[in-house]
Design an enzyme around this catalytic site. Structure first.
Site, mmCIF file in Angstrom:
data_model
loop_
_atom_site.group_PDB
_atom_site.id
_atom_site.type_symbol
_atom_site.label_atom_id
_atom_site.label_comp_id
_atom_site.label_asym_id
_atom_site.label_seq_id
_atom_site.Cartn_x
_atom_site.Cartn_y
_atom_site.Cartn_z
ATOM 1 N N SER A 1 1.035 -1.041 0.014
ATOM 2 C CA SER A 1 -0.041 0.135 0.018
ATOM 3 C C SER A 1 0.890 1.184 -0.179
ATOM 4 C CB SER A 1 -0.798 0.126 1.160
ATOM 5 O OG SER A 1 -1.340 1.148 1.600
ATOM 6 N N TYR B 1 -2.070 -1.160 9.994
ATOM 7 C CA TYR B 1 -1.867 -1.397 8.772
ATOM 8 C C TYR B 1 -0.679 -1.002 8.309
ATOM 9 C CZ TYR B 1 -3.784 -0.970 4.094
ATOM 10 O OH TYR B 1 -4.143 -0.988 2.651
#
Ligand code: NAD
Length: 260
Positions: A145, A158
């Site tokens: 990401s 995350y």
């Protein structure tokens, strides 16, 4: 471009979002696919939709939680039993966790994010790499990401796991390049999938559409990404046309990660 006829590719998190879009692009280029997800109902619908769109491709579904090592071993075993080999892995399944400041982050959610985003990706490589070695090589795409390159406020778990995915990708590329296994990670920015729609609900529960528009207005392209944009990059990285890209973390974010 990126002919995948005769290739067998495993897609995790295939029932929706980026996994579904990549499965669509991969099948459109002739690949046979193992579709893996823990949402069995959505997975069946995905298979039925793709099979009617691409009647010449073969699709196997395996219901699996990628954070459970035996489930991962099983999806690889089932793929080899059905198709006789594996050529590629799109190691995509992941979750966002809950948004919260670092010191307030719920430790049980933190551990769940680690189990899925970090260990799920690790197990995928652990069981697929030996099959690629038997097959004379292959390609792996892990999903990181922009949160695997930079910080993102309120997303400590995350961001930690996506940085770990970037790191594991570099190690796999170093260790197995000699076996003709090229491993890369992609780093999507905001791509409009169910996961991102859920994140906008967390940012503004009363008006998630406004949160979405504000976010998109900050991107150089003034829009969010389309899951199919990501699918085309993944198809290239998983094809033989990618002959020498390995160990990279490739941002696909409309240029946003270059902004100061
Ligand atoms: P999504 O929630 O829309 O879809 C994820 C899919 O993975 C779902 O079908 C879900 O059932 C499945 N899944 C989740 N946990 C699983 C598990 N433990 N075992 C098996 N299946 C599981 O999410 P998405 O936006 O498509 O995200 C896919 C990947 O892309 C994730 O790793 C995510 O972190 C990453 N990503 C997405 C974006 C984005 O903007 N959408 C940006 C950066 C990274």
């Amino acid at each position: 471009m990126a002919n995948l006829k005769g290739k067998v590719i495993i897609v995790t998190g295939a029932a929706m979002g980026l996994g579904l879009a990549a499965a669509d692009v991969l099948a459109s280029k002739g690949a046979d696919l193992t579709l893996v997800d823990y949402n069995a109902e959505a997975l069946d619908k995905t298979k039925a939709d793709l099979q009617s769109k691409y009647p010449e491709s073969k699709f196997l579904t395996v219901t699996a939680d990628v954070s459970v090592e035996e489930n991962v071993k099983n999806y690889v075993d089932e793929t080899v039993k059905t198709f006789g080999k594996v050529d590629g892995l799109y190691n995509n399944a992941g979750i966002e966790g809950k948004q919260a400041p670092l010191i307030d982050y719920d430790i049980n959610i933190f551990k769940k994010v680690i189990d899925i985003n970090l260990l799920g990706v690790y197990y995928g490589m652990k069981y697929v790499i030996p099959e690629l070695q038997k097959n004379g090589g292959g390609r792996i795409v892990n999903v990181a990401s922009v949160g695997g390159i930079r910080g993102v406020s309120n997303q400590t778990a995350y961001v930690a796991t996506k940085h770990a995915v970037a790191g594991m990708t570099k190690n796999a590329a170093l260790e197995y390049g000699k076996d003709n296994i090229l491993t890369n990670a992609i780093a999507p920015g905001a791509i409009l999938t169910p996961m991102v729609a859920e994140a906008f609900k967390q940012v503004n529960p009363n008006d998630p559409k406004t949160a979405e528009k504000e976010y998109a207005s900050r991107n150089p392209t003034r829009r969010l990404g389309d899951p199919m944009d990501v699918g085309h990059l993944v198809a290239y990285l998983l094809s033989d046309e990618n002959g020498y890209v390995s160990g990279q973390v490739i941002a696909i974010d409309g240029g946003e990660s270059n902004m100061y």
